[in-house]
Design a protein around this motif. Sequence first.
Motif, PDB file in Angstrom:
ATOM      1  N   THR A 157     -37.145 -25.565 -34.204  1.00 11.97           N
ATOM      2  CA  THR A 157     -38.088 -24.663 -33.537  1.00 11.97           C
ATOM      3  C   THR A 157     -38.343 -23.422 -34.384  1.00 11.97           C
ATOM      4  N   ILE A 158     -37.282 -22.857 -34.959  1.00  9.23           N
ATOM      5  CA  ILE A 158     -37.415 -21.662 -35.799  1.00  9.23           C
ATOM      6  C   ILE A 158     -38.271 -21.964 -37.025  1.00  9.23           C
ATOM      7  N   LEU A 159     -37.995 -23.084 -37.681  1.00  8.07           N
ATOM      8  CA  LEU A 159     -38.757 -23.462 -38.876  1.00  8.07           C
ATOM      9  C   LEU A 159     -40.215 -23.743 -38.534  1.00  8.07           C
ATOM     10  N   ALA A 160     -40.438 -24.423 -37.420  1.00  7.94           N
ATOM     11  CA  ALA A 160     -41.812 -24.724 -37.000  1.00  7.94           C
ATOM     12  C   ALA A 160     -42.562 -23.443 -36.645  1.00  7.94           C
ATOM     13  N   THR A 161     -41.850 -22.468 -36.083  1.00 12.43           N
ATOM     14  CA  THR A 161     -42.478 -21.185 -35.746  1.00 12.43           C
ATOM     15  C   THR A 161     -42.862 -20.422 -37.011  1.00 12.43           C
ATOM     16  N   VAL A 162     -42.031 -20.499 -38.030  1.00 10.01           N
ATOM     17  CA  VAL A 162     -42.342 -19.862 -39.315  1.00 10.01           C
ATOM     18  C   VAL A 162     -43.618 -20.472 -39.892  1.00 10.01           C
ATOM     19  N   ILE A 163     -43.710 -21.787 -39.852  1.00  8.90           N
ATOM     20  CA  ILE A 163     -44.898 -22.472 -40.372  1.00  8.90           C
ATOM     21  C   ILE A 163     -46.132 -22.100 -39.551  1.00  8.90           C
ATOM     22  N   ALA A 164     -45.974 -22.078 -38.227  1.00 12.61           N
ATOM     23  CA  ALA A 164     -47.083 -21.720 -37.345  1.00 12.61           C
ATOM     24  C   ALA A 164     -47.527 -20.275 -37.577  1.00 12.61           C
ATOM     25  N   SER A 165     -46.572 -19.389 -37.852  1.00 14.69           N
ATOM     26  CA  SER A 165     -46.895 -17.985 -38.132  1.00 14.69           C
ATOM     27  C   SER A 165     -47.709 -17.873 -39.416  1.00 14.69           C
ATOM     28  N   PHE A 166     -47.289 -18.620 -40.424  1.00 12.56           N
ATOM     29  CA  PHE A 166     -48.013 -18.637 -41.702  1.00 12.56           C
ATOM     30  C   PHE A 166     -49.447 -19.117 -41.485  1.00 12.56           C
ATOM     31  N   LEU A 167     -49.594 -20.211 -40.752  1.00 16.94           N
ATOM     32  CA  LEU A 167     -50.923 -20.757 -40.479  1.00 16.94           C
ATOM     33  C   LEU A 167     -51.734 -19.790 -39.625  1.00 16.94           C
ATOM     34  N   GLY A 168     -51.062 -19.117 -38.678  1.00 17.59           N
ATOM     35  CA  GLY A 168     -51.752 -18.165 -37.824  1.00 17.59           C
ATOM     36  C   GLY A 168     -52.384 -17.032 -38.611  1.00 17.59           C
ATOM     37  N   ILE A 169     -51.660 -16.521 -39.603  1.00 13.81           N
ATOM     38  CA  ILE A 169     -52.195 -15.456 -40.455  1.00 13.81           C
ATOM     39  C   ILE A 169     -53.322 -15.985 -41.328  1.00 13.81           C
ATOM     40  N   LYS A 170     -53.158 -17.179 -41.882  1.00 14.77           N
ATOM     41  CA  LYS A 170     -54.181 -17.762 -42.739  1.00 14.77           C
ATOM     42  C   LYS A 170     -55.464 -18.047 -41.961  1.00 14.77           C
ATOM     43  N   ILE A 171     -55.312 -18.545 -40.738  1.00 10.85           N
ATOM     44  CA  ILE A 171     -56.477 -18.762 -39.880  1.00 10.85           C
ATOM     45  C   ILE A 171     -57.129 -17.426 -39.555  1.00 10.85           C
ATOM     46  N   GLY A 172     -56.291 -16.428 -39.307  1.00  9.91           N
ATOM     47  CA  GLY A 172     -56.798 -15.095 -39.032  1.00  9.91           C
ATOM     48  C   GLY A 172     -57.596 -14.531 -40.194  1.00  9.91           C
ATOM     49  N   GLU A 173     -57.147 -14.793 -41.416  1.00 17.33           N
ATOM     50  CA  GLU A 173     -57.854 -14.316 -42.602  1.00 17.33           C
ATOM     51  C   GLU A 173     -59.260 -14.900 -42.679  1.00 17.33           C
ATOM     52  N   VAL A 174     -59.415 -16.130 -42.229  1.00 18.86           N
ATOM     53  CA  VAL A 174     -60.723 -16.773 -42.225  1.00 18.86           C
ATOM     54  C   VAL A 174     -61.608 -16.189 -41.130  1.00 18.86           C
ATOM     55  N   ILE A 175     -61.034 -16.001 -39.943  1.00 20.95           N
ATOM     56  CA  ILE A 175     -61.799 -15.516 -38.792  1.00 20.95           C
ATOM     57  C   ILE A 175     -62.269 -14.077 -38.982  1.00 20.95           C
ATOM     58  N   VAL A 176     -61.412 -13.221 -39.515  1.00 18.37           N
ATOM     59  CA  VAL A 176     -61.784 -11.803 -39.672  1.00 18.37           C
ATOM     60  C   VAL A 176     -61.982 -11.442 -41.151  1.00 18.37           C
ATOM     61  N   LYS A 177     -62.450 -12.387 -41.924  1.00 18.47           N
ATOM     62  CA  LYS A 177     -62.623 -12.186 -43.358  1.00 18.47           C
ATOM     63  C   LYS A 177     -63.508 -10.985 -43.677  1.00 18.47           C
ATOM     64  N   LYS A 178     -64.607 -10.850 -42.944  1.00 21.55           N
ATOM     65  CA  LYS A 178     -65.538  -9.747 -43.176  1.00 21.55           C
ATOM     66  C   LYS A 178     -64.845  -8.403 -42.956  1.00 21.55           C
ATOM     67  N   HIS A 179     -64.064  -8.325 -41.880  1.00 22.40           N
ATOM     68  CA  HIS A 179     -63.337  -7.091 -41.583  1.00 22.40           C
ATOM     69  C   HIS A 179     -62.303  -6.787 -42.645  1.00 22.40           C
ATOM     70  N   LEU A 180     -61.591  -7.827 -43.116  1.00 18.61           N
ATOM     71  CA  LEU A 180     -60.550  -7.635 -44.111  1.00 18.61           C
ATOM     72  C   LEU A 180     -61.127  -7.139 -45.430  1.00 18.61           C
ATOM     73  N   LYS A 181     -62.301  -7.633 -45.787  1.00 18.08           N
ATOM     74  CA  LYS A 181     -62.950  -7.162 -47.026  1.00 18.08           C
ATOM     75  C   LYS A 181     -63.310  -5.683 -46.890  1.00 18.08           C
ATOM     76  N   LYS A 182     -63.821  -5.325 -45.724  1.00 16.90           N
ATOM     77  CA  LYS A 182     -64.191  -3.925 -45.480  1.00 16.90           C
ATOM     78  C   LYS A 182     -62.975  -3.019 -45.524  1.00 16.90           C
ATOM     79  N   ALA A 183     -61.835  -3.552 -45.037  1.00 17.13           N
ATOM     80  CA  ALA A 183     -60.591  -2.773 -45.013  1.00 17.13           C
ATOM     81  C   ALA A 183     -59.893  -2.758 -46.366  1.00 17.13           C
ATOM     82  N   GLY A 184     -60.396  -3.549 -47.310  1.00 12.59           N
ATOM     83  CA  GLY A 184     -59.801  -3.590 -48.649  1.00 12.59           C
ATOM     84  C   GLY A 184     -58.597  -4.487 -48.772  1.00 12.59           C
ATOM     85  N   VAL A 185     -58.397  -5.383 -47.790  1.00 11.25           N
ATOM     86  CA  VAL A 185     -57.260  -6.301 -47.832  1.00 11.25           C
ATOM     87  C   VAL A 185     -57.605  -7.520 -48.693  1.00 11.25           C
ATOM     88  N   LEU A 186     -58.842  -7.979 -48.613  1.00 11.94           N
ATOM     89  CA  LEU A 186     -59.298  -9.115 -49.421  1.00 11.94           C
ATOM     90  C   LEU A 186     -60.222  -8.624 -50.534  1.00 11.94           C
TER      91      LEU A 186
END
Length: 199
Positions: A170-199
């Motif tokens: 469960t812990i390992l699967a949660t780590v993987i899900a967290s990684f994917l959650g951030i990566k999915i988030g980067e796609v969804i809010v990509k425009k905002h992240l560029k404006k914020a200087g993160v991407l």
Amino acid sequence: MFSMKSKKLNSKDYITLGIYSAISFVIMLIAGITNLSPYTYLLYPITYALFNGVIYLYIVTKIPKKGAIVLMNIIPVLYLAITGVQGIISALSILIFAVIAELITGNDRKNRRKILISYLIFTAWASCGGEYRFFLFPEGYFAEALESGLDPAYVDALRSFLDFRWWIGTILATVIASFLGIKIGEVIVKKHLKKAGVL
């Protein structure tokens, strides 16, 4: 660089944090659907970590100020704190891991690696802080569950998962899900992240 003044949370920040705290709370409730069956019970932290990633990423970059990570969880914490012993433990776990996440991100909230690591640590509240009693103190956990009115058949089914291999998985699967959650988030809010200087 932000000025010292801009590093302090203002009224607009509090409103934004309140809104996204409510959204995070809804995500927590949706993830809680996995608890309807004892056979999907351990999917809760995985589901939560996957879907909450975009909210976490947005808040950390939208409000790059100390305290934002803790405050974005205020509604879930208040809710859990009134639901019993397990709820109080989960609420404290959220606060503890949120503070650790704050320390990891520090003042550099444009660093993608720090943001990712902080989220991996933060979501451990669900897989570790929220589940440790289930694996380490099962009798007390199940006794409380039965006292709260949980179906004995449900509790008996849960006992079949009392194996540390399930917890590690469960812990390992949660780590993987967290990684994917951030990566999915980067796609969804990509425009905002560029404006914020993160991407």
